[in-house]
Design an enzyme around this catalytic site. Sequence first.
Site, mmCIF file in Angstrom:
data_model
loop_
_atom_site.group_PDB
_atom_site.id
_atom_site.type_symbol
_atom_site.label_atom_id
_atom_site.label_comp_id
_atom_site.label_asym_id
_atom_site.label_seq_id
_atom_site.Cartn_x
_atom_site.Cartn_y
_atom_site.Cartn_z
ATOM 1 N N SER A 195 38.674 110.995 43.387
ATOM 2 C CA SER A 195 37.538 110.817 44.295
ATOM 3 C C SER A 195 36.305 110.440 43.478
ATOM 4 C CB SER A 195 37.245 112.116 45.044
ATOM 5 O OG SER A 195 36.016 112.011 45.747
ATOM 6 N N TYR A 233 35.085 120.849 44.585
ATOM 7 C CA TYR A 233 35.861 119.615 44.787
ATOM 8 C C TYR A 233 35.713 118.687 43.577
ATOM 9 C CZ TYR A 233 37.635 115.510 47.378
ATOM 10 O OH TYR A 233 38.350 114.415 47.807
HETATM 11 N N1 LIG Z 1 38.696 110.804 52.959
HETATM 12 C C1 LIG Z 1 37.862 110.607 51.937
HETATM 13 O O1 LIG Z 1 36.671 110.294 52.122
HETATM 14 C C2 LIG Z 1 38.369 110.746 50.527
HETATM 15 C C3 LIG Z 1 37.542 110.263 49.507
HETATM 16 C C4 LIG Z 1 37.979 110.363 48.199
HETATM 17 C C5 LIG Z 1 39.200 110.924 47.914
HETATM 18 N N2 LIG Z 1 39.993 111.412 48.919
HETATM 19 C C6 LIG Z 1 41.271 111.998 48.546
HETATM 20 O O2 LIG Z 1 42.304 111.290 49.204
HETATM 21 C C7 LIG Z 1 43.452 112.135 49.370
HETATM 22 C C8 LIG Z 1 43.905 112.079 50.820
HETATM 23 O O3 LIG Z 1 42.841 112.603 51.598
HETATM 24 P P1 LIG Z 1 42.598 112.240 53.143
HETATM 25 O O4 LIG Z 1 41.185 111.854 53.284
HETATM 26 O O5 LIG Z 1 43.680 111.348 53.630
HETATM 27 O O6 LIG Z 1 42.726 113.731 53.695
HETATM 28 P P2 LIG Z 1 43.479 114.317 54.974
HETATM 29 O O7 LIG Z 1 43.275 113.397 56.096
HETATM 30 O O8 LIG Z 1 43.016 115.729 55.090
HETATM 31 O O9 LIG Z 1 44.981 114.301 54.490
HETATM 32 C C9 LIG Z 1 45.366 115.193 53.467
HETATM 33 C C10 LIG Z 1 46.774 114.893 53.050
HETATM 34 O O10 LIG Z 1 47.209 115.962 52.200
HETATM 35 C C11 LIG Z 1 48.385 116.533 52.786
HETATM 36 N N3 LIG Z 1 48.364 117.971 52.541
HETATM 37 C C12 LIG Z 1 47.363 118.833 52.808
HETATM 38 N N4 LIG Z 1 47.709 120.076 52.424
HETATM 39 C C13 LIG Z 1 48.981 119.981 51.932
HETATM 40 C C14 LIG Z 1 49.897 120.911 51.384
HETATM 41 N N5 LIG Z 1 49.555 122.205 51.236
HETATM 42 N N6 LIG Z 1 51.114 120.462 50.980
HETATM 43 C C15 LIG Z 1 51.455 119.163 51.110
HETATM 44 N N7 LIG Z 1 50.619 118.225 51.608
HETATM 45 C C16 LIG Z 1 49.404 118.638 52.022
HETATM 46 C C17 LIG Z 1 48.326 116.210 54.259
HETATM 47 O O11 LIG Z 1 49.640 116.249 54.793
HETATM 48 P P3 LIG Z 1 49.896 116.265 56.403
HETATM 49 O O12 LIG Z 1 49.581 114.884 56.861
HETATM 50 O O13 LIG Z 1 51.337 116.605 56.506
HETATM 51 O O14 LIG Z 1 48.978 117.297 56.938
HETATM 52 C C18 LIG Z 1 47.732 114.807 54.229
HETATM 53 O O15 LIG Z 1 48.736 113.853 53.934
HETATM 54 C C19 LIG Z 1 43.008 113.538 48.929
HETATM 55 O O16 LIG Z 1 43.463 113.776 47.616
HETATM 56 C C20 LIG Z 1 41.479 113.422 48.955
HETATM 57 O O17 LIG Z 1 40.881 114.343 48.075
HETATM 58 C C21 LIG Z 1 39.600 111.327 50.234
#
Ligand SMILES: NC(=O)c1ccc[n+]([C@@H]2O[C@H](COP(=O)([O-])OP(=O)(O)OC[C@H]3O[C@@H](n4cnc5c(N)ncnc54)[C@H](OP(=O)(O)O)[C@@H]3O)[C@@H](O)[C@H]2O)c1
Length: 219
Positions: free
Chosen positions: A103, A118
Site C-alpha cells: 500500500s 497499517y
Molecule cells: N482498497 C484500497 O484502497 C487499498 C489500497 C492499498 C492497498 N490495499 C491492499 O489491497 C489488498 C486487498 O484489499 P481490498 O481493498 O480488496 O480489501 P477487501 O475488500 O477488504 O478485501 C480483503 C481481501 O482479503 C481477504 N481476507 C480478509 N481476511 C482474510 C483472512 N483472515 N483469511 C483469508 N483471506 C482474508 C478477503 O477475502 P474474502 O473476499 O473471502 O472476504 C478479501 O479477498 C489488501 O492487502 C489491502 O491492504 C487496498
Amino acid sequence: MNRPIRLPKLAARKRRGGGGETISADLATSAGIDAVVEHVRHSSGPLDILVNNAGVAFLVPFESVSEDQFQQSFALNVTAAFFLTQGLLPHLAAAASIINISSYFANKMIPKRPSSLYSLSKGALNSLTKSLAFEIGPRGIRVNAIAPGTVDTAMRRRTVDNLPTAAQAELKAYVERSYPLGRIGRTRDLAGIAVYLASDEAAWTSGGIFAIDGGYTAG
Ligand SMILES: NC(=O)c1ccc[n+]([C@@H]2O[C@H](COP(=O)([O-])OP(=O)(O)OC[C@H]3O[C@@H](n4cnc5c(N)ncnc54)[C@H](OP(=O)(O)O)[C@@H]3O)[C@@H](O)[C@H]2O)c1
C-alpha cells in the site's frame, strides 16, 4: 485487488468445468496457512504465481491501537505472507512470480487517517519483498510488490463509511486535489501491473515496489 471474485463464485465456475482449484482458509491463523500449503502439496503441478493479497486495515489513532488489532493486522498483512510463501516455496515453479499487495500507506500518510499500525504492516511487507527477492532470486523466483493508492473496494468503503459525514466530505476533497489523475483507483486499474509481474515479460523484474496510484505518491 483484481476483479473481486468471491471464492464461492470461483468454485461454481470450477463446477461448470472452468478449471482451477479453490480452497477457503483463514490466513490469519497458522491452521489456515497449513491448510493451503497441504492443498497445494496434493495438487498437480508446481505453482507459477503466488499473490499475497489478503489484508486488513485498522485506521485508528496510535494511542488507541489495541493489542488485538495489532496481532490481527500482523497475522494477516505480514505473518500470512511470510509463512504462506515459506510453506509454498517447495511447490513453486522454477521461474515463479510472487506478488505482494502492499500500500502507499507504507511510505505516505494522509491527514486525519491515522495509519501507524497499517503503515507498519505494509512497510514490513515491502521489506519482506526486497529481502526475499535477494534471498530466493538465485533460484529464479521473482518477488515484487504492488503499492496501490486508494482503490474503491469493500475495505475502503468500510473505513470511510465509519467516518462522520464532515470528515467524509473533507477526505473526498483531499483525494480530489491530491490525485494528479483526479480520481481514486478502480480494481481494474491494478490488473495490468499484476498480469505483467506474473508474466515472462517481467522475467528480469524483481525486488520492485510498484506504485499504482494515479500519481498520488509522485508529489
Ligand atoms: N482498497 C484500497 O484502497 C487499498 C489500497 C492499498 C492497498 N490495499 C491492499 O489491497 C489488498 C486487498 O484489499 P481490498 O481493498 O480488496 O480489501 P477487501 O475488500 O477488504 O478485501 C480483503 C481481501 O482479503 C481477504 N481476507 C480478509 N481476511 C482474510 C483472512 N483472515 N483469511 C483469508 N483471506 C482474508 C478477503 O477475502 P474474502 O473476499 O473471502 O472476504 C478479501 O479477498 C489488501 O492487502 C489491502 O491492504 C487496498
